[in-house]
Design a protein around this motif. Structure first.
Motif, PDB file in Angstrom:
ATOM      1  N   ALA A 117     -10.830  68.035  52.433  1.00 34.37           N
ATOM      2  CA  ALA A 117      -9.665  68.460  53.204  1.00 34.37           C
ATOM      3  C   ALA A 117      -8.452  67.699  52.690  1.00 34.37           C
ATOM      4  O   ALA A 117      -8.582  66.623  52.116  1.00 34.37           O
ATOM      5  CB  ALA A 117      -9.882  68.155  54.676  1.00 34.37           C
ATOM      6  N   ALA A 155      -0.030  73.987  59.078  1.00 32.00           N
ATOM      7  CA  ALA A 155      -1.291  74.575  58.592  1.00 32.00           C
ATOM      8  C   ALA A 155      -2.253  73.497  58.067  1.00 32.00           C
ATOM      9  O   ALA A 155      -3.474  73.668  58.131  1.00 32.00           O
ATOM     10  CB  ALA A 155      -0.996  75.598  57.494  1.00 32.00           C
ATOM     11  N   GLU A 161      -4.246  72.401  60.972  1.00 32.15           N
ATOM     12  CA  GLU A 161      -5.210  73.444  61.372  1.00 32.15           C
ATOM     13  C   GLU A 161      -6.440  73.422  60.466  1.00 32.15           C
ATOM     14  O   GLU A 161      -7.576  73.484  60.935  1.00 32.15           O
ATOM     15  CB  GLU A 161      -4.544  74.823  61.310  1.00 32.15           C
ATOM     16  CG  GLU A 161      -3.626  75.064  62.486  1.00 32.15           C
ATOM     17  CD  GLU A 161      -2.893  76.396  62.380  1.00 32.15           C
ATOM     18  OE1 GLU A 161      -2.583  76.966  63.434  1.00 32.15           O
ATOM     19  OE2 GLU A 161      -2.621  76.855  61.253  1.00 32.15           O
ATOM     20  N   ARG A 162      -6.205  73.304  59.158  1.00 35.51           N
ATOM     21  CA  ARG A 162      -7.338  73.266  58.222  1.00 35.51           C
ATOM     22  C   ARG A 162      -8.165  72.000  58.412  1.00 35.51           C
ATOM     23  O   ARG A 162      -9.393  72.029  58.321  1.00 35.51           O
ATOM     24  CB  ARG A 162      -6.833  73.356  56.775  1.00 35.51           C
ATOM     25  CG  ARG A 162      -6.435  74.769  56.368  1.00 35.51           C
ATOM     26  CD  ARG A 162      -6.364  74.921  54.856  1.00 35.51           C
ATOM     27  NE  ARG A 162      -5.202  74.219  54.292  1.00 35.51           N
ATOM     28  CZ  ARG A 162      -4.011  74.782  54.119  1.00 35.51           C
ATOM     29  NH1 ARG A 162      -3.801  76.053  54.455  1.00 35.51           N
ATOM     30  NH2 ARG A 162      -3.015  74.092  53.604  1.00 35.51           N
ATOM     31  N   ALA A 193     -10.428  72.364  61.316  1.00 32.29           N
ATOM     32  CA  ALA A 193     -11.547  73.265  60.994  1.00 32.29           C
ATOM     33  C   ALA A 193     -12.625  72.510  60.217  1.00 32.29           C
ATOM     34  O   ALA A 193     -13.818  72.670  60.482  1.00 32.29           O
ATOM     35  CB  ALA A 193     -11.039  74.465  60.189  1.00 32.29           C
TER      36      ALA A 193
END
Ligand code: AMP
Ligand code: FE
Ligand code: FE
Ligand code: ZN
Length: 284
Positions: A242, A272, A275-276, A279
């Protein structure tokens, strides 16, 4: 825009947790992570202010570790971030953080002795009056500036406090592998902080530590050059890591670094990214 790497007065920053949230709201940042060194106290103090202002607050921590290169007998200093720790974090992790704080305290006693040997007039009482429970080298730096031993904190590091400087005293060190394991056990996602600062082969480090649980790379960082950022983005992709980004804001400790915007506005981390990151963390 977001900032996933910030420090408060709970470690070596100069804004209180509440002031940091107010500054983030003022800048219309959508989210901030408080990544104080070895403590969650700043995060905890900021929770209610964040709720009131609507700034999304991410629970995190920054650990100082050492990585011993596999081939060479050398070890390098590696900062490790941990995001989305269990809330509340388990007792074992808290106790372990206390031990980290204790090792800094012992180092500080030796650092004062070393400075005194060099004829620098500082006492442990003076510096702990500035840093409290989490007194670190930035508090020494500010004291040295106040007393006229250096013109800026950066100069105090260069002349006295930094690795290789006259008064440098190492801290008892935690292995990077242990830092990764402790963060994972506390429910967090371990991320390599400001990789551009590392004095080693970053790819070799990833090859060894990704299987140990390293989950992300701070590709967007104030101190990264325009060439380094795309390089680290590519490295993260290749190692299925990530990506995170943050300024490493410390207030007046590092006056050139602005919250959200980094060094001279070289940083802008989109929402974003968070958000990633969430996840990825959810799949741990
Ligand atoms: P410590 O954890 O007490 O050893 O202090 C390390 C901290 O000092 C880092 O997290 C940075 O915030 C700060 N620091 C390290 N080098 C410098 C520098 N050259 N100028 C200003 N701050 C620095
Ligand atoms: Fe710091
Ligand atoms: Fe750091
Ligand atoms: Zn930091």
């Amino acid at each position: 825009m977001i900032d996933l790497h910030t420090h408060t007065t709970a470690s070596d920053g100069t804004l209180t947790p509440t002031e940091l949230i107010a500054a983030a709201a003022q800048l219309s940042l959508e989210a901030v992570a408080i990544t104080d060194h070895d403590t969650l106290a700043g995060y905890e103090q900021a929770v209610s202010a964040a709720r009131q202002t609507g700034v999304e607050l991410v629970c995190a921590v920054e650990l100082s570790t050492r990585w011993r290169t596999m081939k060479a007998s050398r070890s390098v200093s590696v900062h490790l971030l941990g995001y989305f720790l269990f809330e509340p974090p388990n007792q074992e992790f808290r106790r372990w953080l206390e031990q980290q704080i204790e090792s800094r305290r012992i180092r500080n006693q030796r650092l004062v002795a070393r400075l005194q040997q060099l004829g620098v007039d500082v006492t442990l009482e003076e510096v702990t009056a500035r840093g409290g429970r989490l007194t670190g080298r930035p508090h020494f730096a500010r004291l040295l500036v106040e007393k006229g031993y250096a013109a800026t904190p950066a100069e105090a590091f260069h002349r006295y406090l930094g690795e290789g400087a006259q008064a440098y005293v190492p801290r008892e060190s935690v292995a990077l592998k242990e830092g990764i394991r402790r963060i994972r056990e506390a429910g967090g996602l371990p991320v390599l902080a400001h990789p551009g600062r590392l004095h080693c082969d970053v790819e070799a480090l990833l090859v060894e530590t990704v299987p140990q649980g390293l989950g992300g790379l701070e590709a967007y960082a104030s101190e990264h050059t325009p060439e380094q950022t795309p390089y680290f983005l590519e490295l993260a992709q290749r190692h299925e890591l990530a990506v995170t980004g943050g300024s490493d804001f410390h207030g007046e400790t590092k006056p050139a670094v602005a919250l959200g915007a980094g060094l001279g506005g070289n940083l802008s981390v989109p929402y974003a990214v968070l958000e990633r990151l969430r996840a990825v963390a959810a799949r741990l």
